[in-house]
Design a protein around this motif. Structure first.
Motif, PDB file in Angstrom:
ATOM      1  N   PHE A 114       7.788  10.244  15.739  1.00 27.15           N
ATOM      2  CA  PHE A 114       8.401   9.286  14.617  1.00 27.15           C
ATOM      3  C   PHE A 114       7.871   8.047  14.847  1.00 27.15           C
ATOM      4  O   PHE A 114       7.730   7.177  14.020  1.00 27.15           O
ATOM      5  CB  PHE A 114       9.879   9.337  14.736  1.00 27.15           C
ATOM      6  N   VAL A 115       7.567   7.361  16.200  1.00 24.35           N
ATOM      7  CA  VAL A 115       7.114   6.217  16.380  1.00 24.35           C
ATOM      8  C   VAL A 115       5.768   5.788  15.713  1.00 24.35           C
ATOM      9  O   VAL A 115       5.332   5.146  15.012  1.00 24.35           O
ATOM     10  CB  VAL A 115       7.000   5.766  17.673  1.00 24.35           C
ATOM     11  N   GLN A 116       4.929   6.933  15.740  1.00 22.93           N
ATOM     12  CA  GLN A 116       3.496   7.209  15.195  1.00 22.93           C
ATOM     13  C   GLN A 116       3.752   6.913  13.630  1.00 22.93           C
ATOM     14  O   GLN A 116       3.092   5.886  12.752  1.00 22.93           O
ATOM     15  CB  GLN A 116       2.839   8.214  15.434  1.00 22.93           C
ATOM     16  N   LYS A 117       4.777   7.587  13.320  1.00 23.27           N
ATOM     17  CA  LYS A 117       5.097   7.586  11.358  1.00 23.27           C
ATOM     18  C   LYS A 117       5.359   6.074  11.381  1.00 23.27           C
ATOM     19  O   LYS A 117       5.130   5.629  10.101  1.00 23.27           O
ATOM     20  CB  LYS A 117       6.003   8.592  11.438  1.00 23.27           C
ATOM     21  N   SER A 118       6.215   5.640  11.942  1.00 20.76           N
ATOM     22  CA  SER A 118       6.991   4.331  11.755  1.00 20.76           C
ATOM     23  C   SER A 118       5.877   3.031  11.764  1.00 20.76           C
ATOM     24  O   SER A 118       5.779   2.267  10.903  1.00 20.76           O
ATOM     25  CB  SER A 118       7.993   3.924  12.867  1.00 20.76           C
ATOM     26  N   VAL A 119       5.221   3.407  12.846  1.00 24.29           N
ATOM     27  CA  VAL A 119       3.928   2.281  12.824  1.00 24.29           C
ATOM     28  C   VAL A 119       2.909   2.416  11.543  1.00 24.29           C
ATOM     29  O   VAL A 119       2.532   1.451  10.932  1.00 24.29           O
ATOM     30  CB  VAL A 119       2.965   2.493  14.107  1.00 24.29           C
ATOM     31  N   ASN A 120       2.866   3.622  11.067  1.00 24.96           N
ATOM     32  CA  ASN A 120       1.756   3.866   9.967  1.00 24.96           C
ATOM     33  C   ASN A 120       2.675   3.346   8.596  1.00 24.96           C
ATOM     34  O   ASN A 120       2.108   2.564   7.690  1.00 24.96           O
ATOM     35  CB  ASN A 120       1.536   5.370   9.726  1.00 24.96           C
ATOM     36  N   ARG A 121       3.953   3.349   8.538  1.00 27.98           N
ATOM     37  CA  ARG A 121       4.761   2.822   7.420  1.00 27.98           C
ATOM     38  C   ARG A 121       4.711   1.337   7.283  1.00 27.98           C
ATOM     39  O   ARG A 121       4.861   0.934   6.437  1.00 27.98           O
ATOM     40  CB  ARG A 121       6.259   3.679   7.603  1.00 27.98           C
ATOM     41  N   LEU A 122       5.021   0.996   8.580  1.00 29.01           N
ATOM     42  CA  LEU A 122       4.757  -0.526   8.736  1.00 29.01           C
ATOM     43  C   LEU A 122       3.605  -1.248   8.134  1.00 29.01           C
ATOM     44  O   LEU A 122       3.649  -2.083   7.291  1.00 29.01           O
ATOM     45  CB  LEU A 122       5.286  -1.333  10.165  1.00 29.01           C
ATOM     46  N   ARG A 123       2.587  -0.508   8.769  1.00 27.62           N
ATOM     47  CA  ARG A 123       1.201  -1.082   8.414  1.00 27.62           C
ATOM     48  C   ARG A 123       1.206  -0.698   6.544  1.00 27.62           C
ATOM     49  O   ARG A 123       0.599  -1.719   5.904  1.00 27.62           O
ATOM     50  CB  ARG A 123       0.229  -0.005   8.536  1.00 27.62           C
ATOM     51  N   GLU A 124       1.654   0.262   6.195  1.00 28.52           N
ATOM     52  CA  GLU A 124       1.654   0.499   4.658  1.00 28.52           C
ATOM     53  C   GLU A 124       2.385  -0.764   3.797  1.00 28.52           C
ATOM     54  O   GLU A 124       1.930  -1.393   3.017  1.00 28.52           O
ATOM     55  CB  GLU A 124       2.514   1.669   4.290  1.00 28.52           C
ATOM     56  N   ILE A 125       3.610  -1.124   4.635  1.00 26.16           N
ATOM     57  CA  ILE A 125       4.519  -2.219   3.925  1.00 26.16           C
ATOM     58  C   ILE A 125       3.849  -3.462   4.132  1.00 26.16           C
ATOM     59  O   ILE A 125       3.736  -4.469   3.252  1.00 26.16           O
ATOM     60  CB  ILE A 125       5.772  -2.315   3.997  1.00 26.16           C
TER      61      ILE A 125
END
Lengths: 314, 260
Positions: free
Chosen positions: B186-197
């Motif tokens: 989930f951390v990896q997924k969140s980091v990706n999501r943050l990059r996206e926003i």
């Protein structure tokens, strides 16, 4: 001892990244909400230019449309929480006043030797509005102070939490009235067409109570004692208002004093509409309306004085 | 529409009351006493004379020691703390990710909390209706979403809170020390999501003590010290400056203090 060569404080402070040469639109809004509808930019200013008191009220109320969903969520949740996990759930909103009425009617019809049927409604018409007013004010007092955790984490207009409190109570009150009317029908009591005026009476009471709660909520931020003090005062008022006794039971020379009590104008309104079935006279409408306006002005006046300071005092 | 934040000459002063609300008795006594210092108020300037203009395309990292005023600056922009002097002009829809999970009600279900939290972030019912499914999906809590959140583990709560905050399409994104919670996946997924926003928002302001993250994500860095803007510039340069002039200096000062 290694002496630091420079101290940070003595450094020149470089003021800005890119100093804006664009003129900043001078908007009179002081709300940090972005106006999505008109696309206007919104400013937060340290000292808004002296705006008219009524413009202030309009702007503050208008700001609520950005949080109307939050308002609805809070009201629904606090109602939901109240009866959560109880088997009867929302039915308690109706049952509570019913049981209360049975107790009061039994006790007082024994003391005052009245016909329990009509006396029940008599007490009820005083008891329900009083419960609404006093509960709202008592809970309203601490509405801002107890919302500290919300106010320090997200931006919410200051009038939000007092409004949630009073709105929750007004819904409870309306449910109570419904249950009372159902009871009256069950007992075969005659209801009058004047109960159609109830929504107007509720609205007037709501504004009166909201103004007072707002003023006291802001006051409580500065003097936490207010919340405790108010509870005592409210208990006194319960006996000073003709709730369990009719005004006619009051000795002649004190009647003026009892009538001067601001709360009794509201109780009287409900009594006339529901119990006596009279159309309230012009004066009987005017008094509560004027009181409601005065209370709202008081609430907004105090809020305007302190709005920008409250957050620092929580 | 282009987003823009302009802060002109803003100062924010906190007054700390030893006794936050003095009560009637004390204030009556105080009003009679001549000694005003008995007021036991400590004043300090959390932010001093802030002048700042941020235009679209800026990813501004904010570094500074604890208590430098970083979070306070973000909270001032959101409107939580109104400045006593100066003005702030914000053009664009702000999404604050300052504190995740504000207003979580542990008796309510995950789904109800999505709505409640979203409402507190200033979103409408319509928006939340659209976002609900996406938030549930992202949090990977679909099978638990109708249970009261008091039965969630802290990792699950963190996931829910992050998902509500991160499933947005903001003009202006304010991030304060947001750490992804949950397991490695989930951390990896969140980091990706943050990059996206980060890439879709027009303006990002990021407060973080993770200097690598700032170097990585930001195109401008601001150094805050004791409530003032010290410098603003290129990330690498600013972070070097911060480490050398402020962190190092404080460190030495502490050492010196410890020796005496």
């Amino acid at each position: 001892m290694p002496q630091p060569e420079t101290t940070i404080e003595s450094k020149n402070i470089i003021p800005a990244v890119e100093t804006s040469d664009k003129p900043v639109a001078d908007v009179s809004f002081v709300s940090p909400f972005h106006d999505e509808i008109s696309g206007n930019a919104v400013s937060i200013m340290a000292l808004p230019h002296k705006e008219n008191f009524f413009v202030y009220i309009w702007r503050t109320v208008n700001e609520l449309r950005y949080v109307k969903f939050a308002l609805a969520s809070f009201v629904v949740n606090s109602l939901r929480r109240r009866y959560q996990r109880s088997v009867l759930g929302f039915a308690w909103s109706l049952l509570n006043p019913l049981l209360m009425m049975i107790v009061l009617t039994t006790v007082f019809s024994l003391i005052f030797k009245r016909d329990p049927k009509t006396y029940g409604i008599f007490i009820f018409t005083g008891m329900l509005p009083w419960t609404f007013i006093s509960e709202s004010i008592a809970a309203g007092c601490s509405s801002i102070t107890s919302a500290e955790n919300f106010m320090k984490k997200v931006y919410i207009p200051k009038i939000f939490f007092p409004l949630v409190t009073v709105s929750t109570e007004v819904i409870n009150f309306s449910l109570g009235l419904v249950s009372m009317i159902a009871l009256a029908l069950l007992f075969g009591l005659q209801l009058h067409w004047t109960i159609l005026l109830l929504p107007i009476a509720i609205a007037i009471t709501f504004f009166f109570t909201f103004g007072l709660s707002l003023a006291l909520a802001v006051g409580t931020v500065y003097f936490r004692d207010i919340a405790h003090f108010v509870r005592v005062i409210l208990t006194c008022f319960f006996y000073l208002i003709p709730i369990v006794y009719p005004l006619s039971a009051v000795p002649e020379k004190y009647v003026g004093f009892f009538q001067a009590n601001p709360f009794s104008h509201f109780i009287n309104l409900y009594r006339q509409i529901i119990y006596y079935g009279n159309l309230p006279t012009g004066q009987e409408w005017l008094n509560p309306i004027l009181l409601a306006i005065a209370s709202l002005c008081l609430g907004f006046f105090i809020l305007r004085q302190k709005e920008k300071d409250i957050i620092f005092r929580l | 529409m282009t987003a823009e934040i302009t802060i002109e000459n803003a100062s924010l002063r906190f007054r700390i009351y030893r006794n936050p609300s003095p009560g009637l008795k004390e204030s009556v006594i105080r009003s009679f006493s001549k000694n005003k210092s008995a007021q036991s108020v400590i004043e300090f300037d959390a932010l001093k004379n802030i002048n700042l203009s941020i235009y679209g395309g800026t990813r501004l990292g904010i570094v500074g020691l604890n208590g430098a005023g970083k979070s306070t600056l973000l909270k001032m922009i959101v409107g939580i703390y109104p400045p006593q002097v100066g003005r702030i002009h914000v053009h664009g829809k702000i999404t604050p990710m300052i504190e995740l999970g504000t207003g979580f009600d542990y008796e309510l279900s995950g789904r109800e909390n999505i709505y409640l939290n979203g409402a507190l972030l200033g979103r409408s019912y319509k928006q939340m209706k659209q976002l609900e499914a996406e938030i549930t999906d992202f949090s990977e809590l679909a099978e638990m979403i109708d249970l009261p959140i008091k039965y969630y583990s802290s990792g699950m709560l963190g996931r829910l809170a992050f998902s509500i905050g991160a499933i947005v399409d903001p003009d202006i994104l304010l991030l304060d020390e947001i750490f992804a919670a949950g397991d490695a996946h989930f951390v990896q997924k969140s980091v990706n999501r943050l990059r996206e926003i980060f890439s879709t928002s027009q303006i990002v302001m990021l407060v973080s003590h993770d200097l690598e993250q700032i170097k990585d994500l930001c195109n401008k860095v601001m150094v805050l010290h004791k409530g003032s803007i010290v410098k603003i510039g290129e990330p690498k340069e600013m972070i070097d400056y911060y480490l050398k002039e402020i962190v190092h200096f404080e460190h030495n000062a502490n050492l010196a203090h410890a020796h005496t």
